[in-house]
Design an enzyme around this catalytic site. Structure first.
Site, short mmCIF file in Angstrom:
data_model
loop_
_atom_site.label_atom_id
_atom_site.label_comp_id
_atom_site.label_asym_id
_atom_site.label_seq_id
_atom_site.Cartn_x
_atom_site.Cartn_y
_atom_site.Cartn_z
N HIS A 116 6.60 0.87 0.52
CA HIS A 116 5.21 0.30 1.03
C HIS A 116 5.53 -0.77 2.41
O HIS A 116 4.75 -0.35 3.22
CB HIS A 116 4.39 -0.39 0.07
N LYS B 57 -8.68 3.04 -14.61
CA LYS B 57 -6.95 3.60 -14.31
C LYS B 57 -6.26 2.36 -15.08
O LYS B 57 -6.80 1.17 -15.01
CB LYS B 57 -6.59 3.16 -12.98
N ARG C 132 5.49 11.17 1.51
CA ARG C 132 6.93 11.35 1.17
C ARG C 132 7.34 12.71 0.93
O ARG C 132 8.47 13.32 1.07
CB ARG C 132 7.01 10.74 -0.09
N SER D 252 5.62 3.75 -6.80
CA SER D 252 5.38 2.55 -7.95
C SER D 252 5.64 3.19 -9.41
O SER D 252 5.85 2.52 -10.28
CB SER D 252 3.92 2.24 -7.63
P1 ADP Z 1 -2.09 5.23 -4.55
O1 ADP Z 1 -2.47 4.86 -6.01
O2 ADP Z 1 -3.25 5.41 -3.72
O3 ADP Z 1 -1.34 6.48 -4.32
P2 ADP Z 1 0.07 3.69 -3.90
O4 ADP Z 1 0.18 2.41 -4.06
O5 ADP Z 1 0.90 4.44 -4.97
O6 ADP Z 1 -1.37 4.05 -4.15
O7 ADP Z 1 0.42 4.38 -2.40
C1 ADP Z 1 -0.33 4.05 -1.40
C2 ADP Z 1 0.20 4.59 0.01
O8 ADP Z 1 1.54 4.21 -0.05
C3 ADP Z 1 0.07 5.95 -0.22
O9 ADP Z 1 -0.15 6.68 1.08
C4 ADP Z 1 1.63 6.26 -0.39
O10 ADP Z 1 1.98 7.64 -0.09
C5 ADP Z 1 2.43 5.33 0.25
N1 ADP Z 1 3.63 5.30 -0.29
C6 ADP Z 1 4.10 5.01 -1.57
N2 ADP Z 1 5.39 4.94 -1.63
C7 ADP Z 1 5.88 5.15 -0.59
C8 ADP Z 1 7.29 5.36 -0.10
N3 ADP Z 1 8.20 5.19 -0.70
N4 ADP Z 1 7.14 5.42 1.57
C9 ADP Z 1 6.29 5.71 2.29
N5 ADP Z 1 4.88 5.87 1.95
C10 ADP Z 1 4.84 5.43 0.53
#
Ligand code: ADP
Length: 155
Positions: free
Chosen positions: A17, A41, A90, A128
């Protein structure tokens, strides 16, 4: 002023992130990292904890704000006067999911554009979800976590 909203769960925020936000900063005047509240959730970290993590990581960034929202992401964008969403890609399953959401947000949000950045190879395996599994299993997730929050997770 060009404002992007970066919506997500951030449960917890990972170096993936952080990398995405840093790469997007030159494209916008301000990035609002917004934690979406989804009542159905189950989260590992509370909303307050996730807010605190994000604030700790971006404390030195004047052009990054941290916020929370309920309801539709597109409505939140209107509230903070943003016409852009930021999301990361990703892999192909991210793409399939994000494509639909982006098209919906464009309609519901009356022309909101989602800007996608392809994950850097160094972080494209990080999610995550896997970080939560490592933490729940008692492993060391620190390689995937911004160091600003290392001390905050086991409290
Ligand atoms: P959500 O529950 O909305 O998917 P996340 O916190 O998991 O929320 O992810 C938020 C955003 O961050 C998403 O667009 C996801 O693709 C991006 N993201 C998560 N991990 C990575 C990573 N390792 N590299 C690039 N983008 C990421």
């Amino acid at each position: 002023m060009k404002i992007a909203v970066f919506p997500g769960s951030f449960d917890p925020i990972t170096v993936g992130h952080v990398d995405l936000v840093k790469r997007a900063l030159p494209l916008f005047d301000k990035i609002v990292i917004a934690i979406g509240i989804n009542a159905s959730k189950k989260y590992l970290y509370s909303l307050e904890e996730r807010m605190a993590h994000l604030e700790a990581v971006f404390v030195d960034y004047d052009n990054v704000e941290v916020d929370t929202y309920e309801g539709l992401t597109a409505h939140y964008c209107t509230k903070v006067k943003s016409r852009y969403l930021l999301r990361g890609l990703r892999n192909a399953s991210d793409f399939d999911y994000e494509k639909t959401i982006s098209q919906l947000n464009n309609i519901v949000g009356d022309g909101i554009e989602t800007m996608f950045l392809i994950a850097q190879p160094e972080v494209s395996h990080i999610s995550s979800t896997i970080v939560r599994e490592i933490i729940k299993g008692g492993g060391d997730a620190s390689p995937f976590l911004p160091k600003e929050i290392w001390g905050m997770l086991n409290s």
